[in-house]
Design a protein around this motif. Structure first.
Motif, PDB file in Angstrom:
ATOM      1  N   ILE A 161       0.822  -1.344  -0.057  1.00 47.30           N
ATOM      2  CA  ILE A 161       0.139  -0.047   0.018  1.00 47.30           C
ATOM      3  C   ILE A 161       0.800   1.137   0.108  1.00 47.30           C
ATOM      4  O   ILE A 161       0.424   2.292  -0.846  1.00 47.30           O
ATOM      5  CB  ILE A 161      -0.928  -0.015   0.938  1.00 47.30           C
ATOM      6  N   ASP A 162       2.089   1.169   0.784  1.00 48.46           N
ATOM      7  CA  ASP A 162       2.759   2.332   0.721  1.00 48.46           C
ATOM      8  C   ASP A 162       3.300   2.658  -0.637  1.00 48.46           C
ATOM      9  O   ASP A 162       3.231   3.893  -1.050  1.00 48.46           O
ATOM     10  CB  ASP A 162       4.042   2.248   1.755  1.00 48.46           C
ATOM     11  N   GLU A 163       3.813   1.675  -1.055  1.00 50.97           N
ATOM     12  CA  GLU A 163       4.315   1.954  -2.749  1.00 50.97           C
ATOM     13  C   GLU A 163       3.358   2.730  -3.747  1.00 50.97           C
ATOM     14  O   GLU A 163       3.666   3.556  -4.255  1.00 50.97           O
ATOM     15  CB  GLU A 163       5.220   0.862  -3.132  1.00 50.97           C
ATOM     16  N   ILE A 164       2.171   1.987  -3.719  1.00 51.57           N
ATOM     17  CA  ILE A 164       1.212   2.527  -4.318  1.00 51.57           C
ATOM     18  C   ILE A 164       0.598   3.707  -4.098  1.00 51.57           C
ATOM     19  O   ILE A 164       0.611   4.569  -4.830  1.00 51.57           O
ATOM     20  CB  ILE A 164      -0.166   1.579  -4.324  1.00 51.57           C
ATOM     21  N   LEU A 165       0.747   4.148  -2.807  1.00 47.82           N
ATOM     22  CA  LEU A 165      -0.013   5.457  -2.390  1.00 47.82           C
ATOM     23  C   LEU A 165       1.186   6.437  -2.656  1.00 47.82           C
ATOM     24  O   LEU A 165       0.862   7.612  -2.632  1.00 47.82           O
ATOM     25  CB  LEU A 165      -0.322   5.603  -1.107  1.00 47.82           C
ATOM     26  N   ASN A 166       2.561   6.074  -2.771  1.00 47.06           N
ATOM     27  CA  ASN A 166       3.626   6.955  -3.375  1.00 47.06           C
ATOM     28  C   ASN A 166       3.717   7.024  -4.900  1.00 47.06           C
ATOM     29  O   ASN A 166       4.667   7.352  -5.386  1.00 47.06           O
ATOM     30  CB  ASN A 166       4.675   6.672  -2.665  1.00 47.06           C
ATOM     31  N   GLY A 167       2.676   6.542  -5.633  1.00 44.42           N
ATOM     32  CA  GLY A 167       2.793   6.969  -7.085  1.00 44.42           C
ATOM     33  C   GLY A 167       2.881   5.630  -7.823  1.00 44.42           C
ATOM     34  O   GLY A 167       2.830   5.551  -9.129  1.00 44.42           O
ATOM     35  N   GLY A 168       3.340   4.317  -6.997  1.00 41.34           N
ATOM     36  CA  GLY A 168       3.812   3.213  -7.874  1.00 41.34           C
ATOM     37  C   GLY A 168       2.394   2.381  -8.236  1.00 41.34           C
ATOM     38  O   GLY A 168       2.496   1.193  -8.043  1.00 41.34           O
ATOM     39  N   ILE A 169       1.742   2.960  -8.995  1.00 45.91           N
ATOM     40  CA  ILE A 169       0.328   2.253  -9.300  1.00 45.91           C
ATOM     41  C   ILE A 169       0.606   1.504 -10.842  1.00 45.91           C
ATOM     42  O   ILE A 169      -0.385   0.964 -11.373  1.00 45.91           O
ATOM     43  CB  ILE A 169      -0.682   3.295  -9.658  1.00 45.91           C
ATOM     44  N   ASP A 170       1.796   1.400 -11.442  1.00 55.12           N
ATOM     45  CA  ASP A 170       1.893   0.747 -12.623  1.00 55.12           C
ATOM     46  C   ASP A 170       1.555  -0.643 -12.980  1.00 55.12           C
ATOM     47  O   ASP A 170       0.943  -1.030 -13.789  1.00 55.12           O
ATOM     48  CB  ASP A 170       3.417   0.879 -13.221  1.00 55.12           C
ATOM     49  N   GLU A 171       1.706  -1.381 -11.637  1.00 59.98           N
ATOM     50  CA  GLU A 171       1.587  -2.832 -11.526  1.00 59.98           C
ATOM     51  C   GLU A 171       0.053  -2.921 -11.751  1.00 59.98           C
ATOM     52  O   GLU A 171      -0.412  -4.297 -12.337  1.00 59.98           O
ATOM     53  CB  GLU A 171       2.092  -3.499 -10.374  1.00 59.98           C
ATOM     54  N   VAL A 172      -0.758  -2.106 -11.147  1.00 58.91           N
ATOM     55  CA  VAL A 172      -2.239  -2.331 -11.062  1.00 58.91           C
ATOM     56  C   VAL A 172      -2.791  -1.908 -12.312  1.00 58.91           C
ATOM     57  O   VAL A 172      -3.508  -2.374 -13.026  1.00 58.91           O
ATOM     58  CB  VAL A 172      -2.824  -1.314 -10.019  1.00 58.91           C
ATOM     59  N   ILE A 173      -2.398  -0.901 -13.191  1.00 63.52           N
ATOM     60  CA  ILE A 173      -2.631  -0.423 -14.319  1.00 63.52           C
ATOM     61  C   ILE A 173      -2.464  -1.422 -15.497  1.00 63.52           C
ATOM     62  O   ILE A 173      -3.145  -1.658 -16.316  1.00 63.52           O
ATOM     63  CB  ILE A 173      -1.985   1.099 -14.788  1.00 63.52           C
ATOM     64  N   ASP A 174      -1.164  -1.924 -15.364  1.00 65.96           N
ATOM     65  CA  ASP A 174      -0.639  -2.825 -16.525  1.00 65.96           C
ATOM     66  C   ASP A 174      -1.582  -4.098 -16.347  1.00 65.96           C
ATOM     67  O   ASP A 174      -1.941  -4.631 -17.377  1.00 65.96           O
ATOM     68  CB  ASP A 174       0.650  -3.411 -16.067  1.00 65.96           C
ATOM     69  N   ALA A 175      -2.158  -4.608 -15.127  1.00 67.55           N
ATOM     70  CA  ALA A 175      -2.846  -5.711 -15.004  1.00 67.55           C
ATOM     71  C   ALA A 175      -4.429  -5.397 -15.666  1.00 67.55           C
ATOM     72  O   ALA A 175      -4.969  -6.278 -15.940  1.00 67.55           O
ATOM     73  CB  ALA A 175      -2.958  -6.118 -13.453  1.00 67.55           C
TER      74      ALA A 175
END
Length: 359
Positions: free
Chosen positions: A329-343
């Motif tokens: 969650i920390d990585e995602i809320l710091n802008g690391g949402i590429d893994e979610v978007i790619d999926a």
């Protein structure tokens, strides 16, 4: 399928020749037009060329295998291995070509206007709206995009009842269009004194920026009001009436902008948002017409759909549309949402392929 691909490959070769034609190179407008189409067809042309090479490699290996018979065991093993590798590459390239043949969303290359609003949960929802704004802003920085606030209604604790901002960059809509919907947060709010976990919601709408030629607005159908811009708690931050409220009378849509000190700049920004909302309303109408005929697995426009949960105690983010759970969650809320978007992109393409009987 390959008849279509062969036609694209021929057109790509024609464009390649045109780029060397003096009548084209001497005209910047014509050259840009040809280059744009050339770049658009390039991935397909390259994939087809690679496919043809794999076919040739397989056929040559098969011929050599027939000529050599089974006299040379080492040669037979090597050629059999080459045939298998070529056929595996052909299979991979066929899948890639099918994806490239899927219809491209005409909005994918556009800038986006993102609207975030606090939903159920009061001040806690407003605080999480600020968290999501920070997440998208940090993601924009990672992608090399530019972020510009168009309008914000801030609360005293630093949250947002609503915030509207533009993200400018090549392909911004193609990456962020899957973010529209209801985002749910489960955490202990800053305002909670007994340590209880609360559930709040925030709505996100992602709109492709509308071009002037697409949305024709009759000035007589607009009601434009001016008022003083204010900050958190209603404190005036501007002594002049520079803030703008535009009401589109036929639809009842209301847009406000108070971020700039200039009334004209606020009006320009508000018109951008209004045009994008009107374009999105038409897009949703067309989308709903199509959805009646074909169910889509990955939604990109339903703002009432709960799409994601952010669970702070477990450090978990779950996207409900595709059943993806990540404990980062920390990585995602710091802008690391590429893994979610790619999926999400992968799932969307798979859904499109499953619904295409004959590409």
């Amino acid at each position: 399928m390959f008849e279509k691909v062969q036609g694209i490959a021929r057109r790509y070769e024609e464009l390649s020749e045109k780029l060397c034609d003096p009548t084209v190179t001497s005209s910047p407008e014509r050259y840009a037009e040809v280059m744009k189409e050339y770049k658009l067809l390039e991935p397909m042309a390259q994939a087809y060329a690679a496919y043809q090479k794999s076919v040739n490699d397989r056929d040559e290996a098969k011929e050599l295998l027939l000529e050599s018979g089974e006299q040379d065991a080492e040669m037979t093993a090597m050629l059999t291995e080459e045939i298998a590798a070529a056929e595996q590459e052909m299979e991979r390239l066929t899948a890639e070509i099918k994806l490239l043949l899927l219809p491209k969303d005409p909005n994918d290359d556009r800038n986006v206007i993102v609207e975030i609003r606090g939903g159920a949960g009061g001040e806690e929802a407003a605080l999480f709206a600020a968290v999501l704004y920070r997440m998208y802003s940090m993601y924009a920085v990672r992608q090399g995009y530019r972020t510009e606030v168009l309008n914000a209604n801030e609360t005293e604790l630093g949250g947002y009842k609503e915030i509207c901002f533009m993200i400018t960059g090549q392909g911004a809509y193609s990456r962020l269009k899957y973010e529209s919907g209801v985002h749910r947060v489960q955490r202990v709010p800053e305002t909670e004194t007994q340590g209880r976990i609360h559930t709040s919601t925030v709505t996100v709408a992602v709109l492709p920026e509308a071009e002037d030629v697409e949305v024709n607005i009759d000035p007589t159908e607009l009601k434009i009001d001016t008022f003083r811009a204010s900050g958190a708690g209603g404190q005036h931050i501007n002594k002049t009436e520079s803030a703008i409220r535009i009401t589109h009378l036929p639809t009842g849509l209301v847009v406000e902008c108070q971020d700039e000190r200039s009334q004209y700049k606020n009006k320009d920004k508000a018109m951008k948002v209004l045009k994008s909302r009107l374009l999105e309303a038409e897009r949703e109408r067309q989308h709903n017409d199509v959805a009646r005929q074909r169910h889509e697995q990955v939604g990109t426009g339903d703002r009432s759909e709960r799409i994601r949960t952010y669970n702070y105690p477990q450090g978990r983010v779950t996207d409900h549309r595709i059943g993806l759970t990540l404990y980062k969650i920390d990585e995602i809320l710091n802008g690391g949402i590429d893994e979610v978007i790619d999926a999400l992109i992968t799932a969307d393409r798979a859904a499109q392929l499953a619904g295409t009987e004959d590409i």
